[in-house]
Write a protein that holds these residues in place. Sequence first.
Motif, PDB file in Angstrom:
ATOM      1  N   ILE A   1       0.886  -1.439  -0.416  1.00  0.00           N
ATOM      2  CA  ILE A   1       0.292   0.035  -0.061  1.00  0.00           C
ATOM      3  C   ILE A   1       0.747   1.373   0.214  1.00  0.00           C
ATOM      4  N   LYS A   2       0.396   1.961  -0.061  1.00  0.00           N
ATOM      5  CA  LYS A   2       1.174   3.842  -0.404  1.00  0.00           C
ATOM      6  C   LYS A   2       2.104   4.063   0.439  1.00  0.00           C
ATOM      7  N   ASP A   3       2.024   3.420   1.765  1.00  0.00           N
ATOM      8  CA  ASP A   3       2.750   4.150   3.092  1.00  0.00           C
ATOM      9  C   ASP A   3       3.361   2.505   2.904  1.00  0.00           C
ATOM     10  N   GLY A   4       4.090   1.686   2.208  1.00  0.00           N
ATOM     11  CA  GLY A   4       5.767   1.379   1.720  1.00  0.00           C
ATOM     12  C   GLY A   4       5.096  -0.537   2.730  1.00  0.00           C
ATOM     13  N   SER A   5       4.025  -0.794   2.980  1.00  0.00           N
ATOM     14  CA  SER A   5       3.936  -1.461   4.021  1.00  0.00           C
ATOM     15  C   SER A   5       3.096  -2.868   3.570  1.00  0.00           C
ATOM     16  N   VAL A   6       3.357  -3.834   3.860  1.00  0.00           N
ATOM     17  CA  VAL A   6       2.913  -4.855   2.591  1.00  0.00           C
ATOM     18  C   VAL A   6       1.854  -5.600   3.919  1.00  0.00           C
ATOM     19  N   ILE A   7       0.487  -6.428   3.174  1.00  0.00           N
ATOM     20  CA  ILE A   7      -0.786  -6.756   3.403  1.00  0.00           C
ATOM     21  C   ILE A   7      -0.674  -8.429   2.725  1.00  0.00           C
ATOM     22  N   VAL A   8      -0.661  -9.649   2.878  1.00  0.00           N
ATOM     23  CA  VAL A   8      -0.400 -10.898   2.486  1.00  0.00           C
ATOM     24  C   VAL A   8      -2.081 -11.580   3.428  1.00  0.00           C
ATOM     25  N   TRP A   9      -2.322 -12.458   2.222  1.00  0.00           N
ATOM     26  CA  TRP A   9      -3.821 -13.308   2.644  1.00  0.00           C
ATOM     27  C   TRP A   9      -3.593 -14.493   1.848  1.00  0.00           C
ATOM     28  N   GLY A  10      -4.609 -15.417   1.962  1.00  0.00           N
ATOM     29  CA  GLY A  10      -4.285 -16.394   1.637  1.00  0.00           C
ATOM     30  C   GLY A  10      -3.691 -17.528   2.708  1.00  0.00           C
ATOM     31  N   ASP A  11      -2.540 -19.091   2.391  1.00  0.00           N
ATOM     32  CA  ASP A  11      -2.699 -19.816   3.151  1.00  0.00           C
ATOM     33  C   ASP A  11      -1.144 -19.487   3.360  1.00  0.00           C
ATOM     34  N   LEU A  12      -1.402 -18.890   5.044  1.00  0.00           N
ATOM     35  CA  LEU A  12      -0.600 -18.291   6.238  1.00  0.00           C
ATOM     36  C   LEU A  12       0.008 -19.377   6.911  1.00  0.00           C
ATOM     37  N   ASN A  13      -0.252 -20.567   6.314  1.00  0.00           N
ATOM     38  CA  ASN A  13       1.250 -21.780   6.246  1.00  0.00           C
ATOM     39  C   ASN A  13       2.349 -21.954   5.235  1.00  0.00           C
ATOM     40  N   TRP A  14       1.483 -21.332   3.974  1.00  0.00           N
ATOM     41  CA  TRP A  14       2.314 -22.062   2.713  1.00  0.00           C
ATOM     42  C   TRP A  14       3.275 -20.231   2.894  1.00  0.00           C
ATOM     43  N   VAL A  15       2.742 -19.201   3.467  1.00  0.00           N
ATOM     44  CA  VAL A  15       3.651 -18.389   3.046  1.00  0.00           C
ATOM     45  C   VAL A  15       4.431 -18.143   3.841  1.00  0.00           C
ATOM     46  N   PRO A  16       6.206 -17.596   3.119  1.00  0.00           N
ATOM     47  CA  PRO A  16       7.537 -17.622   3.320  1.00  0.00           C
ATOM     48  C   PRO A  16       6.949 -17.717   5.236  1.00  0.00           C
ATOM     49  N   SER A  17       7.739 -17.835   6.340  1.00  0.00           N
ATOM     50  CA  SER A  17       7.622 -17.644   7.469  1.00  0.00           C
ATOM     51  C   SER A  17       8.722 -18.009   8.691  1.00  0.00           C
ATOM     52  N   PRO A  18       8.687 -17.488   9.539  1.00  0.00           N
ATOM     53  CA  PRO A  18       7.848 -15.468   9.950  1.00  0.00           C
ATOM     54  C   PRO A  18       8.231 -14.660   8.764  1.00  0.00           C
ATOM     55  N   ILE A  19       7.531 -14.408   8.765  1.00  0.00           N
ATOM     56  CA  ILE A  19       7.502 -12.537   7.673  1.00  0.00           C
ATOM     57  C   ILE A  19       8.196 -12.170   9.258  1.00  0.00           C
ATOM     58  N   PRO A  20       9.782 -11.676   8.149  1.00  0.00           N
ATOM     59  CA  PRO A  20      10.490 -10.367   9.260  1.00  0.00           C
ATOM     60  C   PRO A  20       9.703  -9.206   9.546  1.00  0.00           C
ATOM     61  N   ALA A  21       9.751  -8.738   9.942  1.00  0.00           N
ATOM     62  CA  ALA A  21       9.279  -6.882  10.863  1.00  0.00           C
ATOM     63  C   ALA A  21       9.189  -6.328   9.452  1.00  0.00           C
ATOM     64  N   ASP A  22      11.196  -6.123   9.505  1.00  0.00           N
ATOM     65  CA  ASP A  22      11.427  -4.908   9.006  1.00  0.00           C
ATOM     66  C   ASP A  22      11.100  -5.407   7.388  1.00  0.00           C
ATOM     67  N   GLY A  23      10.761  -5.811   7.061  1.00  0.00           N
ATOM     68  CA  GLY A  23      10.857  -6.434   5.611  1.00  0.00           C
ATOM     69  C   GLY A  23       9.064  -6.251   5.073  1.00  0.00           C
ATOM     70  N   LEU A  24       8.186  -5.767   6.027  1.00  0.00           N
ATOM     71  CA  LEU A  24       6.896  -5.178   5.811  1.00  0.00           C
ATOM     72  C   LEU A  24       7.002  -3.957   5.449  1.00  0.00           C
ATOM     73  N   VAL A  25       7.774  -3.046   5.695  1.00  0.00           N
ATOM     74  CA  VAL A  25       8.283  -1.554   5.764  1.00  0.00           C
ATOM     75  C   VAL A  25       9.041  -0.540   4.897  1.00  0.00           C
ATOM     76  N   ASP A  26       8.344   0.296   4.532  1.00  0.00           N
ATOM     77  CA  ASP A  26       9.276   0.755   3.260  1.00  0.00           C
ATOM     78  C   ASP A  26      10.050   0.041   2.026  1.00  0.00           C
ATOM     79  N   VAL A  27       8.731  -0.698   1.849  1.00  0.00           N
ATOM     80  CA  VAL A  27       9.133  -1.587   0.804  1.00  0.00           C
ATOM     81  C   VAL A  27       7.698  -1.064  -1.019  1.00  0.00           C
ATOM     82  N   VAL A  28       9.115  -1.165  -1.931  1.00  0.00           N
ATOM     83  CA  VAL A  28       9.109  -1.166  -3.659  1.00  0.00           C
ATOM     84  C   VAL A  28       8.188  -2.099  -4.222  1.00  0.00           C
ATOM     85  N   ALA A  29       8.655  -3.145  -3.752  1.00  0.00           N
ATOM     86  CA  ALA A  29       8.460  -4.756  -4.328  1.00  0.00           C
ATOM     87  C   ALA A  29       8.829  -6.020  -3.543  1.00  0.00           C
TER      88      ALA A  29
END
Length: 413
Positions: free
Chosen positions: A260-288
């Motif tokens: 989203i516009k503030d550079g944070s990341v939203i993930v949905w779906g199979d959260l057991n399949w999503v690479p986990s744990p998602i690092p906190a710093d991987g969800l801010v200031d993201v461009v891709a």
Amino acid sequence: SGFPLYSQWLKDGVPIAGATSSEYTIPHVGLARTGAYSVIVSNPTGSVTSTPPATLTVDPPFGSVVMLGNSTVGQGQVPESARIGVKAIASGNSHRVALLQDGSVVAWGDNSVGQASPPASLRTNIAAISAGDFYTVVLKRDGSVGGWGDGSSKQLEFPLSVSSGVVAISAGGRHVLAVRTNGSVVAWGDPTGGKLFVPSGAMDGVIAVSAGSVHSLALKSDGTVLSWGTNGFAQTNVPASARSGVKFVVAGDRYSAAIIKDGSVIVWGDLNWVPSPIPADGLVDVVAVSARGRRALSLKQDGTVVSWVSPFLPNFLTQPEVQGRITAIATGVTDAMALLGSPTELVATPAETGVTLNWLTNSAGMVLQSSPALGSGESWVDGGTTPDPVRSIHRLAIPASANAQRWYRLRIP
């Protein structure tokens, strides 16, 4: 002192073959030349080693591709032609593709079904690339679409509607999405799971698409997200937090992600399949974000990369250490690759009411600045821009007016 004197040059403590003169010259400097250099000078009486060593640091060339992780079928052997002047990258399961600044294409890695062998007609005049599991699709500069590799699910049987007027493409596991100039989405390839049933809302206003393994995502110009296809893990149930203000989407195997516009990341779906744990710093200031299987990478505004990976899988970023500013990422099954910052040219285009400045959006973190003068009177200020994800550029419209001459530049903070 003494005669005769013998020299032996060393790199990282290891003798360099043939380097026995009093001077050592490196004719061609590449990344492999980085290291600590010293020399042993000796005569029949004894020897002395220079100290401290002379440290040579070689920065990666702009627009070069580096591999992250383990190569299994040669995809880690980046060809010489992809080591400079690259502007875009794409990863299939085990083959890799690079688009050069001149519009030519280079592919390497697994070639079991021809996915690393672009035909002569599709090696030049290319505007964009996208790699599916075992095939590659390209967007030509004339707005038509082509491809090569595995076409067993009809993903290489291109509908007439993509013979012109296409502005963006995305290759999924076995299906392909394209965006036309009127903002409508075209889908073809494997029809199972409803992947090809494009909703009516995706018939206009779409600026970007992402094809996953079994589902699809579309991003509209108003920041809303549409999703369709197999929904066994709720990967097409767009959450309320991702229904507005979105600027980037990616469809993984069983999950979806949005920036989203503030550079944070939203993930949905199979959260057991999503690479986990998602690092906190991987969800801010993201461009891709780049995702494949149970692996994902996020590219941050400062040009660094954060890896999301399941605990039982090796981390991409532990081997090797990446040196340089990363501007694009592409994830494969066992490895990934990164594009190191390429010089970005400001292109000025005449418009009806003035001039438009464009530059590539893969120059993450670059800031446009302007000044009324150069030299002693210069005063650089940041200028606002409008990203255009369809054409992968930033755009600034400069209206024509009297006495409005200004100088413009791009700056990496």
